[in-house]
Design a protein around this motif. Structure first.
Motif, short mmCIF file in Angstrom:
data_model
loop_
_atom_site.label_atom_id
_atom_site.label_comp_id
_atom_site.label_asym_id
_atom_site.label_seq_id
_atom_site.Cartn_x
_atom_site.Cartn_y
_atom_site.Cartn_z
N ARG A 45 -10.49 28.22 4.98
CA ARG A 45 -10.23 29.61 4.60
C ARG A 45 -9.77 29.72 3.16
NH1 ARG A 45 -7.46 31.20 10.35
NH2 ARG A 45 -9.36 31.92 11.32
N PHE A 50 -10.50 33.31 1.61
CA PHE A 50 -9.93 34.26 2.56
C PHE A 50 -8.40 34.20 2.53
CE2 PHE A 50 -8.69 35.45 7.01
CZ PHE A 50 -8.97 36.79 6.87
N TYR A 78 -20.55 31.15 4.54
CA TYR A 78 -19.40 30.76 5.37
C TYR A 78 -19.62 31.15 6.82
CZ TYR A 78 -14.48 30.72 6.94
OH TYR A 78 -13.31 30.50 7.62
N PRO A 80 -17.29 31.38 9.86
CA PRO A 80 -15.90 31.24 10.32
C PRO A 80 -15.84 30.65 11.73
CG PRO A 80 -16.33 33.48 9.53
CD PRO A 80 -17.65 32.79 9.68
N PRO A 84 -17.35 35.17 14.27
CA PRO A 84 -17.20 36.61 14.52
C PRO A 84 -18.38 37.40 13.97
CG PRO A 84 -15.90 35.96 12.62
CD PRO A 84 -16.48 34.70 13.19
N SER A 85 -18.66 38.54 14.61
CA SER A 85 -19.68 39.44 14.08
C SER A 85 -19.44 40.82 14.67
CB SER A 85 -21.09 38.95 14.42
OG SER A 85 -21.17 38.62 15.78
N TYR A 86 -20.06 41.82 14.06
CA TYR A 86 -19.84 43.19 14.52
C TYR A 86 -20.58 43.42 15.84
CZ TYR A 86 -17.76 43.92 10.00
OH TYR A 86 -16.94 43.81 8.90
N GLN A 87 -19.78 43.53 16.91
CA GLN A 87 -20.32 43.51 18.27
C GLN A 87 -21.32 44.62 18.58
OE1 GLN A 87 -19.37 40.99 20.57
NE2 GLN A 87 -18.66 40.17 18.63
N LEU B 82 -11.22 41.15 16.03
CA LEU B 82 -12.49 40.45 16.25
C LEU B 82 -12.71 39.32 15.24
CD1 LEU B 82 -14.90 43.44 16.95
CD2 LEU B 82 -13.97 41.81 18.60
N GLY B 83 -11.89 39.27 14.20
CA GLY B 83 -12.05 38.23 13.20
C GLY B 83 -13.13 38.53 12.18
N THR B 84 -13.72 39.73 12.26
CA THR B 84 -14.79 40.06 11.31
C THR B 84 -14.24 40.28 9.91
OG1 THR B 84 -14.60 42.30 12.18
CG2 THR B 84 -16.50 41.01 12.88
N ILE B 85 -12.93 40.49 9.82
CA ILE B 85 -12.32 40.65 8.49
C ILE B 85 -12.54 39.39 7.67
CG2 ILE B 85 -10.03 39.87 9.34
CD1 ILE B 85 -8.79 41.78 7.30
N GLU B 86 -12.58 38.25 8.34
CA GLU B 86 -12.81 36.98 7.65
C GLU B 86 -14.22 36.93 7.07
OE1 GLU B 86 -11.55 33.78 10.09
OE2 GLU B 86 -12.08 32.27 8.62
#
Lengths: 324, 247
Positions: A45, A50, A78, A80, A84-87, B82-86
């Motif tokens: 990170r 980040f 990257y 992570p 994560p992704s926009y659901q 959700l961790g999408t901020i990363e």
């Protein structure tokens, strides 16, 4: 391409990363190993900008991540941890978004999306919203966004986590292929992955780098490295023991009877034997031929990464020769 | 990287995200129903017997008090949960650009909701002959009011991963900004405080600054008030988001 110098990070009074330095060159795949909570993700990170570093410096392609974040981030892809992704987005709209964020428009964007869809095998799910996807697809969607701008530097946090064995193999092949032209750093706790993919590996424990070398170099630190395993036919345990004692490079050997008149030998070379160490297998073979015992199997142990990993990260188990 | 294309890309995604979930439509329906109910029933639109949207705009702060925090509560808490901020902040974008982009998208959504109240404007124009300049000023004031509450919701949503907590915190802060200028409260305060003190406190209220717009007056001081609360809240959002990562 990635240069990390004396990087540290503290959360409150807890030191998560402590004076970590390393470098990754173009064409190198660096495996980042360590037990959970060792500071792998925190380090990554900081590399990706980040987390701001408490102390130390990261530069990517010559750009300091804290002083020139945009220039550094442009060069970087990257993935992570936990991908994560926009659901609520569909895979296609998510990838379009990622491409646009990377400054790709029009035909360039379409080409880039098509390329990563092919690379990550996403064509089946393009129109599906991400929250309806299986874990493997979610993971690959996030991996796809990390390579959409064909970056020079890739930072992948547990890229094979949650994938089935076939998918794992595919992602490894992909990383290995991309590693020829990029600088890649990826974290994992699957040790076979490191052997399969990495040109170099770093083991990190409690925020510190405790080992750094090629997978072969790390394996050679294992106590078993250099041990010779032989299965002989037509010999007796006593005779083998007696003859073995004549070999100078030998430290000690475990000789055991095996079914159907076989004898198995596990011979460990003495640490100070020097060049004779590597000749141990040959000496044992010569002995067997002299005594006209049949050799069914002869093998020199390369050492096991798992053993090295365990002994470095759990120091009370004494399995390693020489300290880190 | 150029600033505006990046802000545009994020804002476009954000706005689309509202309409990809049913929440947006529920919100719009609730907003339109309530604004109609407040205007015609509680506000006594017909009984007033005048061609104005006074009863419509008077209720706006109270309506926004509940609905704007509901729109803004997910802004950052969801990204963090959700961790999408990363993902977002490791793309080539500066944190302030992301904050402004997400804020503008939500504001645009509120503007759409406000624009959908156009039937009341048509109604009042059909029934009588209102001063449409005053109505436009009322809409400008409502939009600024919504933007102010939204900026506060952006700040509270940065504070926590929990949307419900973000909602309640935003609601309480917005309520405070209303109450310090609410007539029953100021009357009560003036009983035991000097009038200058009551006025100073009331000048921090959104109601005080919204009043001008309702009367059709665009005062720079009112504009300055709304924009400074927005700027301060968004700036603090950035500070809070950075402090989470700084450790």
């Amino acid at each position: 391409m990635i240069k990390v110098e004396n990087l540290s990070k503290t959360f409150g009074s807890k030191r998560a990363v402590d004076d970590v330095s390393f470098e990754v060159r173009k064409g190198e795949v660096l495996g980042f190993l360590g037990p959970n909570g060792a500071g792998k993700s925190t380090t990554m990170r900081m590399i990706t900008g980040f987390y701001p570093a408490t102390a130390g410096k990261v530069s990517v392609c010559g750009f300091d991540v804290s002083e020139n974040p945009i220039a550094a981030k442009v060069k970087m892809g990257y993935l992570p941890e936990a991908a994560p992704s926009y659901q609520e987005m569909t895979v296609l709209s998510f990838l379009n978004f990622a491409a646009e964020m990377r400054g790709l428009r029009g035909e360039d964007r379409r080409k880039a999306v098509r390329r990563v869809v092919e690379t990550c095998h996403l064509d089946m799910v393009l129109g599906q919203t991400i929250d309806t996807l299986s874990k493997g697809f979610k993971h690959r969607t996030c991996l796809a966004q990390s390579i959409i701008h064909d970056p020079e530097v890739l930072v992948l946090d547990e890229p094979t986590d949650g994938l089935d064995p076939n998918q794992k193999h595919e992602v490894r092949t992909l990383i290995k292929r991309m590693g020829e032209t990029k600088a890649i750093i990826f974290s994992t706790h699957i040790l076979e992955e490191v052997e399969a993919v990495c040109s170099r590996a770093i083991i990190i424990d409690r925020g510190r780098v405790v080992a750094d070398g090629t997978p072969a170099e790390l394996k050679a630190r294992s106590a078993r490295a250099g041990a010779v395993l032989v299965t002989l036919h037509g010999a007796s345990v006593e005779a083998v023991k007696e003859k073995l004692s004549g070999i100078a490079a030998l430290h000690h050997a475990d000789v055991c009877p095996a079914p159907e008149g076989r004898v198995t030998v596990e011979a460990f070379p003495s640490p100070d034997a020097g060049a004779e160490r590597d000749a141990l297998a040959g000496r044992i073979a010569e002995m067997a031929i002299r005594e006209s015992w049949k050799i069914e199997q002869l093998k020199t142990e390369e050492g096991r990464l798992e053993e090295v990993f365990r002994s470095i990260t759990m120091p009370d188990t004494q399995l390693v020769k020489g300290a880190a | 990287m150029r600033t505006w294309p990046v802000i545009g890309t994020i804002a476009k995604r954000e706005l689309a995200a509202y309409f990809e979930s049913p929440v947006a439509y529920v919100f719009l329906v609730v907003f339109l129903l309530l604004s109609g109910f407040f205007t015609f029933s509680l506000g006594g639109f017909f009984e007033l017997g005048e061609a104005s949207l006074n009863s419509f705009f008077t209720w706006m702060p109270w309506l926004f008090l509940f609905l704007v925090p509901a729109v803004g509560m997910r802004l950052w808490s969801e990204e963090r949960r959700l961790g999408t901020i990363e993902l977002l902040l490791t793309m080539p974008v500066l944190p302030w650009q992301a904050i402004v982009a997400k804020y503008l998208a939500s504001w645009a959504f509120l503007a759409i909701a406000l624009a959908l109240t156009f039937p009341v404007v048509i109604t009042v124009n059909w029934l009588g002959d209102p001063d449409n300049g005053v109505i436009v000023a009322g809409y400008v004031g409502s939009l600024l009011l919504a933007g102010t509450f939204l900026a506060i919701a952006s700040l509270t949503s940065a504070l926590t991963r929990n949307q419900v907590i973000a909602f309640i915190l935003a609601l309480m802060l917005c309520l405070l900004l209303i109450l310090v200028g609410f007539a029953p409260v100021t009357t009560m305060l003036s009983r035991f405080a000097d009038i200058w003190l009551v006025d100073t406190v009331a000048s921090f209220s959104v109601l005080t600054h919204f009043e001008g717009f309702q009367k059709g007056v665009l005062d720079t001081r009112d504009l300055l008030f709304f924009f400074s609360v927005i700027a301060f809240s968004l700036f603090t959002t950035g500070v809070v988001l950075r402090s989470h990562r700084a450790g």
